[in-house]
Scaffold this active site. Structure first.
Site, PDB file in Angstrom:
ATOM      1  N   MET A  15     -24.373 -32.524  16.379  1.00  0.00           N
ATOM      2  CA  MET A  15     -23.620 -32.576  17.640  1.00  0.00           C
ATOM      3  C   MET A  15     -24.408 -31.833  18.708  1.00  0.00           C
ATOM      4  O   MET A  15     -24.592 -30.617  18.622  1.00  0.00           O
ATOM      5  CB  MET A  15     -22.226 -31.983  17.456  1.00  0.00           C
ATOM      6  CG  MET A  15     -21.354 -32.783  16.500  1.00  0.00           C
ATOM      7  SD  MET A  15     -19.660 -32.119  16.325  1.00  0.00           S
ATOM      8  CE  MET A  15     -18.992 -32.438  17.969  1.00  0.00           C
ATOM      9  N   SER A  16     -24.886 -32.583  19.696  1.00  0.00           N
ATOM     10  CA  SER A  16     -25.769 -32.031  20.719  1.00  0.00           C
ATOM     11  C   SER A  16     -25.036 -31.568  21.963  1.00  0.00           C
ATOM     12  O   SER A  16     -25.637 -30.949  22.841  1.00  0.00           O
ATOM     13  CB  SER A  16     -26.785 -33.098  21.123  1.00  0.00           C
ATOM     14  OG  SER A  16     -26.117 -34.189  21.763  1.00  0.00           O
ATOM     15  N   GLY A  18     -23.656 -33.905  23.778  1.00  0.00           N
ATOM     16  CA  GLY A  18     -23.647 -35.152  24.534  1.00  0.00           C
ATOM     17  C   GLY A  18     -22.519 -36.071  24.104  1.00  0.00           C
ATOM     18  O   GLY A  18     -21.873 -35.869  23.068  1.00  0.00           O
ATOM     19  N   VAL A  19     -22.298 -37.117  24.886  1.00  0.00           N
ATOM     20  CA  VAL A  19     -21.202 -38.051  24.631  1.00  0.00           C
ATOM     21  C   VAL A  19     -21.417 -38.837  23.335  1.00  0.00           C
ATOM     22  O   VAL A  19     -20.483 -39.035  22.558  1.00  0.00           O
ATOM     23  CB  VAL A  19     -21.038 -39.020  25.824  1.00  0.00           C
ATOM     24  CG1 VAL A  19     -20.002 -40.094  25.503  1.00  0.00           C
ATOM     25  CG2 VAL A  19     -20.626 -38.264  27.074  1.00  0.00           C
ATOM     26  N   ASP A  20     -22.637 -39.270  23.081  1.00  0.00           N
ATOM     27  CA  ASP A  20     -22.887 -40.135  21.922  1.00  0.00           C
ATOM     28  C   ASP A  20     -22.569 -39.444  20.603  1.00  0.00           C
ATOM     29  O   ASP A  20     -21.859 -39.994  19.754  1.00  0.00           O
ATOM     30  CB  ASP A  20     -24.342 -40.616  21.923  1.00  0.00           C
ATOM     31  CG  ASP A  20     -24.638 -41.582  23.061  1.00  0.00           C
ATOM     32  OD1 ASP A  20     -23.695 -42.245  23.529  1.00  0.00           O
ATOM     33  OD2 ASP A  20     -25.803 -41.659  23.484  1.00  0.00           O
ATOM     34  N   SER A  21     -23.063 -38.242  20.410  1.00  0.00           N
ATOM     35  CA  SER A  21     -22.796 -37.544  19.154  1.00  0.00           C
ATOM     36  C   SER A  21     -21.336 -37.116  19.060  1.00  0.00           C
ATOM     37  O   SER A  21     -20.764 -37.055  17.964  1.00  0.00           O
ATOM     38  CB  SER A  21     -23.721 -36.334  18.996  1.00  0.00           C
ATOM     39  OG  SER A  21     -23.552 -35.399  20.039  1.00  0.00           O
ATOM     40  N   MET A  40     -28.017 -28.096  16.643  1.00  0.00           N
ATOM     41  CA  MET A  40     -29.384 -27.683  16.359  1.00  0.00           C
ATOM     42  C   MET A  40     -30.034 -27.039  17.577  1.00  0.00           C
ATOM     43  O   MET A  40     -30.098 -27.648  18.644  1.00  0.00           O
ATOM     44  CB  MET A  40     -30.223 -28.882  15.913  1.00  0.00           C
ATOM     45  CG  MET A  40     -29.881 -29.412  14.557  1.00  0.00           C
ATOM     46  SD  MET A  40     -30.833 -30.906  14.138  1.00  0.00           S
ATOM     47  CE  MET A  40     -29.852 -32.158  14.978  1.00  0.00           C
ATOM     48  N   CYS A 105     -39.958 -35.590  15.974  1.00  0.00           N
ATOM     49  CA  CYS A 105     -38.767 -34.751  15.833  1.00  0.00           C
ATOM     50  C   CYS A 105     -37.758 -35.400  14.896  1.00  0.00           C
ATOM     51  O   CYS A 105     -37.148 -34.723  14.061  1.00  0.00           O
ATOM     52  CB  CYS A 105     -38.135 -34.500  17.203  1.00  0.00           C
ATOM     53  SG  CYS A 105     -36.651 -33.470  17.145  1.00  0.00           S
ATOM     54  N   GLY A 129     -25.916 -39.448  16.626  1.00  0.00           N
ATOM     55  CA  GLY A 129     -25.439 -40.363  17.658  1.00  0.00           C
ATOM     56  C   GLY A 129     -26.467 -41.392  18.078  1.00  0.00           C
ATOM     57  O   GLY A 129     -26.346 -41.995  19.151  1.00  0.00           O
ATOM     58  N   CYS A 202     -35.832 -30.864  25.111  1.00  0.00           N
ATOM     59  CA  CYS A 202     -35.453 -29.588  25.712  1.00  0.00           C
ATOM     60  C   CYS A 202     -36.645 -28.807  26.251  1.00  0.00           C
ATOM     61  O   CYS A 202     -36.563 -28.229  27.319  1.00  0.00           O
ATOM     62  CB  CYS A 202     -34.690 -28.738  24.707  1.00  0.00           C
ATOM     63  SG  CYS A 202     -34.120 -27.162  25.376  1.00  0.00           S
TER      64      CYS A 202
END
Length: 384
Positions: A15-16, A18-21, A40, A105, A129, A202
């Site tokens: 889970m970042s 963001g919306v997707d995850s 992460m 990555c 995601g 990042c």
């Protein structure tokens, strides 16, 4: 989709913030999985700067986990990232190539370090995601497929995943349109429903790229020459340019020739001569020096564990590019290491094929794997 009994199956999802995850986590919970979120942290250098949003992303991820009712923890993979991804990123740029850190990555962090950590938490599966799909074939092997939303498909970045990784991976968004993901986020009142998608990794973010590389790379200015051999300026270091680059070259005011409507054709980076520290630039998007009918790739990785048997396939040489028909030939390098390489010959010339980027092969919707581009058929770009 993989047919699994979902009763009490534990899924650890990245889970970042963001919306997707976030929507992926909600979907998995709706499907009956026991869901654990994992945030992460992959970068520590200057992560308190305006360009890195780790703190804000963590707050968003925790807020989402609270709304959908899942546990979440943070894990620090910064050391692994720096060693396995960033070090390679710098080596490639120093050698004059243009790497894609997202590909590395995924293979080294999100589906290796993250997967290992998830298994220690008792996970049956991991999830992300990403827009892609996994399918178990009748023979039992696992296939990586494109997402149904072609405009968001991310299989290109996932092509280095292997059977062991795919067998443990779920992609909840593989059969969903991006527009539907946004609708779901709003309907279930996620606090990040309107959050913009991330546009970079990042450690770079939105910062000036050349300024960032300046901190880590040694560089040597040198001549910038045209296809006629004329010197038209000085480059600031070959590492700071990529093939096909148009902006930031520094010679926009020069007008060697004009196009059919009387405008000056733009300049593009066409070749890097590493041996002589020379950058070659040309005018016009379709200049012959920017077009390649073939390429050679190394650092090969196949989803099935072996090279495809087909000869006629399709390939992408950059993300968001349409699949292009090509003739595939597998072989061995001649550098004494006997490493696998492959050659692609395209039906139509490709634009700005760039050493360091990934050439990814497909058979229809199935992603077969790929390799890192070594040469684009032009001797000056055959970087060793």
């Amino acid at each position: 989709m993989i047919n699994q009994n979902k009763t009490k199956k534990r899924v650890v999802i990245g889970m970042s913030g963001g919306v997707d995850s976030s929507v992926s986590a909600w979907l998995l919970k709706q499907q009956g999985y026991e869901v654990i979120g994992l945030f992460m942290k992959n970068w520590e250098d200057d992560d308190d700067s305006e360009y890195c949003s780790t703190r804000e992303d963590w707050i968003d991820a925790v807020s989402v986990a609270d709304v959908i009712g899942v546990d979440i923890e943070a894990v620090n993979f910064a050391a692994e990232y720096k060693d396995r991804v960033f070090a390679e990123f710098l080596r490639e740029y120093q050698a004059g190539r243009t790497p894609n850190p997202d590909v590395l990555c995924n293979a080294e962090i999100k589906f290796k370090a993250f997967l290992d950590h998830a298994m220690k938490l008792g996970a049956d599966f991991i999830a992300t995601g990403h827009y892609a799909r996994v399918r178990q074939a009748p023979a039992g092997n696992f296939e990586l497929l494109k997402a149904l939303d072609a405009s968001k498909d991310q299989s290109y970045f996932l092509h280095r995943l292997n059977q062991a990784q795919l067998s443990k991976t779920l992609f909840p968004l593989g059969e969903i349109q991006k527009t539907e993901v946004r609708k779901i986020a709003e309907q279930i009142h996620l606090p990040n429903a309107k959050k913009k998608d991330s546009t970079g990794i990042c450690f770079i973010g939105e910062r000036p790229f050349r300024e960032f590389l300046n901190r880590y790379l040694s560089y040597q200015p040198g001549p910038m020459k045209t296809d006629a051999g004329d010197t038209v300026g000085q480059h600031v270091g070959l590492s700071f340019y990529t093939l096909g680059q148009r902006k930031g070259i520094g010679i926009g005011g020069m007008q060697s020739h004009k196009n059919a409507v009387g405008d000056s054709d733009p300049w593009y980076v066409a070749k890097k001569d590493i041996e002589n520290n020379t950058l070659h630039v040309v005018q016009g998007h379709d200049h012959p020096w920017l077009l390649s009918s073939s390429l050679q790739a190394g650092q090969v990785s196949w989803v099935a564990g072996e090279a495809p048997q087909q000869v006629q396939l399709s390939a992408k040489t950059r993300y968001r590019q349409a699949d292009m028909a090509c003739n595939f030939t597998s072989g061995q390098s001649q550098d004494g290491e006997a490493s696998e390489i492959f050659t692609l010959n395209f039906d139509a010339a490709q634009w700005a094929v760039t050493p360091g980027q990934s050439a990814v092969l497909y058979e229809g919707d199935v992603c077969l794997g790929g390799g890192i581009i070594i040469s684009n058929g032009n001797d000056l770009n055959s970087l060793k």
